[in-house]
Structures are given as C-alpha cells and as structure tokens.
Design a protein around this motif. Structure first.
Motif, PDB file in Angstrom:
ATOM      1  N   GLN A 295     -77.828  88.477  46.559  1.00 14.07           N
ATOM      2  CA  GLN A 295     -78.021  87.286  47.411  1.00 14.07           C
ATOM      3  C   GLN A 295     -78.826  86.222  46.688  1.00 14.07           C
ATOM      4  N   HIS A 296     -79.810  86.641  45.905  1.00 11.60           N
ATOM      5  CA  HIS A 296     -80.584  85.652  45.134  1.00 11.60           C
ATOM      6  C   HIS A 296     -79.660  84.922  44.157  1.00 11.60           C
ATOM      7  N   GLY A 297     -78.709  85.665  43.594  1.00  9.38           N
ATOM      8  CA  GLY A 297     -77.737  85.047  42.682  1.00  9.38           C
ATOM      9  C   GLY A 297     -76.893  83.999  43.408  1.00  9.38           C
ATOM     10  N   ILE A 298     -76.504  84.320  44.635  1.00  5.92           N
ATOM     11  CA  ILE A 298     -75.695  83.380  45.431  1.00  5.92           C
ATOM     12  C   ILE A 298     -76.510  82.115  45.736  1.00  5.92           C
ATOM     13  N   LEU A 299     -77.786  82.307  46.048  1.00  5.99           N
ATOM     14  CA  LEU A 299     -78.648  81.147  46.322  1.00  5.99           C
ATOM     15  C   LEU A 299     -78.811  80.284  45.073  1.00  5.99           C
ATOM     16  N   MET A 300     -78.939  80.929  43.939  1.00  3.25           N
ATOM     17  CA  MET A 300     -79.050  80.178  42.686  1.00  3.25           C
ATOM     18  C   MET A 300     -77.801  79.340  42.460  1.00  3.25           C
ATOM     19  N   ASP A 301     -76.641  79.965  42.687  1.00  4.21           N
ATOM     20  CA  ASP A 301     -75.377  79.242  42.521  1.00  4.21           C
ATOM     21  C   ASP A 301     -75.318  78.031  43.448  1.00  4.21           C
ATOM     22  N   ALA A 302     -75.751  78.238  44.689  1.00  6.11           N
ATOM     23  CA  ALA A 302     -75.702  77.137  45.661  1.00  6.11           C
ATOM     24  C   ALA A 302     -76.624  76.000  45.224  1.00  6.11           C
ATOM     25  N   MET A 303     -77.784  76.344  44.682  1.00  6.51           N
ATOM     26  CA  MET A 303     -78.707  75.301  44.204  1.00  6.51           C
ATOM     27  C   MET A 303     -78.151  74.578  42.989  1.00  6.51           C
ATOM     28  N   ASN A 304     -77.528  75.337  42.109  1.00  2.00           N
ATOM     29  CA  ASN A 304     -76.928  74.725  40.919  1.00  2.00           C
ATOM     30  C   ASN A 304     -75.791  73.786  41.304  1.00  2.00           C
ATOM     31  N   GLU A 305     -75.057  74.189  42.326  1.00  2.00           N
ATOM     32  CA  GLU A 305     -73.952  73.347  42.777  1.00  2.00           C
ATOM     33  C   GLU A 305     -74.488  72.015  43.316  1.00  2.00           C
ATOM     34  N   LEU A 306     -75.565  72.114  44.057  1.00  2.00           N
ATOM     35  CA  LEU A 306     -76.202  70.909  44.598  1.00  2.00           C
ATOM     36  C   LEU A 306     -76.712  70.023  43.463  1.00  2.00           C
ATOM     37  N   ARG A 307     -77.317  70.642  42.493  1.00  2.00           N
ATOM     38  CA  ARG A 307     -77.839  69.897  41.367  1.00  2.00           C
ATOM     39  C   ARG A 307     -76.709  69.171  40.611  1.00  2.00           C
TER      40      ARG A 307
ATOM     41  N   MET B 145     -83.604  68.186  35.698  1.00  5.56           N
ATOM     42  CA  MET B 145     -83.895  69.545  36.142  1.00  5.56           C
ATOM     43  C   MET B 145     -82.857  70.494  35.558  1.00  5.56           C
ATOM     44  N   SER B 146     -83.350  71.595  35.037  1.00  2.00           N
ATOM     45  CA  SER B 146     -82.416  72.518  34.400  1.00  2.00           C
ATOM     46  C   SER B 146     -81.718  73.416  35.429  1.00  2.00           C
ATOM     47  N   LEU B 147     -80.633  74.005  34.991  1.00  2.00           N
ATOM     48  CA  LEU B 147     -79.913  74.928  35.858  1.00  2.00           C
ATOM     49  C   LEU B 147     -80.712  76.214  36.009  1.00  2.00           C
ATOM     50  N   LEU B 148     -80.549  76.840  37.143  1.00  2.00           N
ATOM     51  CA  LEU B 148     -81.205  78.131  37.341  1.00  2.00           C
ATOM     52  C   LEU B 148     -80.292  79.199  36.767  1.00  2.00           C
ATOM     53  N   THR B 149     -80.855  80.082  35.997  1.00  2.00           N
ATOM     54  CA  THR B 149     -80.027  81.160  35.468  1.00  2.00           C
ATOM     55  C   THR B 149     -80.650  82.504  35.803  1.00  2.00           C
ATOM     56  N   TRP B 150     -79.780  83.434  35.970  1.00  2.00           N
ATOM     57  CA  TRP B 150     -80.234  84.769  36.320  1.00  2.00           C
ATOM     58  C   TRP B 150     -80.791  85.454  35.078  1.00  2.00           C
ATOM     59  N   ASN B 151     -81.891  86.118  35.210  1.00  2.00           N
ATOM     60  CA  ASN B 151     -82.336  86.988  34.118  1.00  2.00           C
ATOM     61  C   ASN B 151     -82.978  88.222  34.735  1.00  2.00           C
ATOM     62  N   HIS B 152     -83.207  89.188  33.891  1.00  4.66           N
ATOM     63  CA  HIS B 152     -83.642  90.476  34.394  1.00  4.66           C
ATOM     64  C   HIS B 152     -84.966  90.414  35.154  1.00  4.66           C
ATOM     65  N   ALA B 153     -85.814  89.465  34.750  1.00  3.30           N
ATOM     66  CA  ALA B 153     -87.121  89.328  35.392  1.00  3.30           C
ATOM     67  C   ALA B 153     -86.975  88.937  36.862  1.00  3.30           C
ATOM     68  N   CYS B 154     -85.788  88.441  37.230  1.00  2.00           N
ATOM     69  CA  CYS B 154     -85.558  88.024  38.622  1.00  2.00           C
ATOM     70  C   CYS B 154     -85.295  89.211  39.542  1.00  2.00           C
ATOM     71  N   SER B 155     -85.059  90.387  38.962  1.00  2.00           N
ATOM     72  CA  SER B 155     -84.684  91.513  39.810  1.00  2.00           C
ATOM     73  C   SER B 155     -85.841  91.970  40.694  1.00  2.00           C
ATOM     74  N   VAL B 156     -85.521  92.198  41.984  1.00  2.38           N
ATOM     75  CA  VAL B 156     -86.550  92.704  42.891  1.00  2.38           C
ATOM     76  C   VAL B 156     -86.368  94.210  43.123  1.00  2.38           C
ATOM     77  N   GLY B 157     -85.375  94.788  42.445  1.00  3.79           N
ATOM     78  CA  GLY B 157     -85.186  96.235  42.531  1.00  3.79           C
ATOM     79  C   GLY B 157     -84.300  96.686  43.680  1.00  3.79           C
ATOM     80  N   VAL B 158     -83.762  95.721  44.430  1.00  3.88           N
ATOM     81  CA  VAL B 158     -82.847  96.061  45.528  1.00  3.88           C
ATOM     82  C   VAL B 158     -81.563  95.270  45.268  1.00  3.88           C
ATOM     83  N   ARG B 159     -80.526  96.002  44.971  1.00  2.82           N
ATOM     84  CA  ARG B 159     -79.283  95.409  44.489  1.00  2.82           C
ATOM     85  C   ARG B 159     -78.722  94.301  45.398  1.00  2.82           C
TER      86      ARG B 159
END
Ligand SMILES: [Fe+2]
Ligand SMILES: [Fe+2]
Length: 135
Positions: free
Chosen positions: A20-32, A1-15
C-alpha cells in the motif's frame, strides 16, 4: 521535487502495508508529474482526490491490523493519521473551491509526512504485528 522511489529502508515488515505504501508513492508521483507537465486545476484536483482516497483506505487498513493485533500505541497512531488526513482534506477543499492553494508546497508536505510517518511511526507496529503472526 524528486520522485519518490521505493527502497528497502521503506519496509515496515508487513507485506500488505509495504504494498500500500508503494501505491501511495505511485499516486504522489503521478500528481507530481501532472504538475511538472502543467496540468490544470481540474486534473490536479482529481489526482489529489485519488490520493486522499488511497490514504484513507491505507490508514483504515493499518488501524484495523493494529486493532486486531492489540497494538498498544494504536490511539497515538490513529491521532497522527487523523491530523495528516485533515490537512490534506483542507488543502483539497480549498483547491476545489478555487481558493489559492500552493500545490507544490502541499506536495512537498505530503512527501515529507509520508516518508517521516513510515520511517518513524509505521515501523513501530512491524515487530508487534509480526509477533502476532501478521507479516
Ligand atoms: Fe502507513
Ligand atoms: Fe500509519
């Protein structure tokens, strides 16, 4: 399974929610990474608990903002959050009590809901919140 990376398409328009989505990605990557490095059940369980905590806090933040902004699809969004959290909690519970849990499929499931939920559901609240001055 690949690492999750942030990209512009992930933006929901609310900073704050993007952060927080970035933090969740980090937590998932850490688990992986822990799995890749052969971490024991105790460590995996600890990381999973952390991810659950972040997820819970994140869902509460989103629901609070949607409520403040009078977002009309809040009930449906909340229902989805409940169902996601229930599935993660069930897996974590089984892991904690030593029942057989395939952690890799669980991680794939987490990643899939995460991407799918952000791209198809979270994005819906962006424009509405922006209109209420929340960005
Ligand atoms: Fe979200
Ligand atoms: Fe959400």
């Amino acid at each position: 399974m690949s690492l999750l990376t942030w990209n512009h398409a992930c933006s929901v328009g609310v900073r704050a929610m993007d952060d927080q989505h970035g933090i969740l990605m980090d937590a998932m990557n850490e688990l992986r990474l822990a799995l890749v490095h052969g971490a024991g059940r105790e460590q995996v369980s600890k990381l999973l608990d952390q991810l659950i905590e972040f997820t819970r806090m994140h869902f509460a933040s989103e629901e609070y903002l949607m409520e403040q902004a009078g977002f009309p699809e809040l009930a449906e969004h909340r229902r989805l959050h409940h169902s996601i959290l229930a599935q993660i909690l069930e897996a974590a519970h089984r892991l904690q009590y030593g029942e057989g849990v395939e952690i890799r499929p669980l991680l794939c499931y987490l990643r899939d809901w995460f991407i799918e939920h952000i791209e198809s559901t979270d994005r819906l609240y962006g424009p509405w919140l922006n209109e209420q001055g929340i960005g």
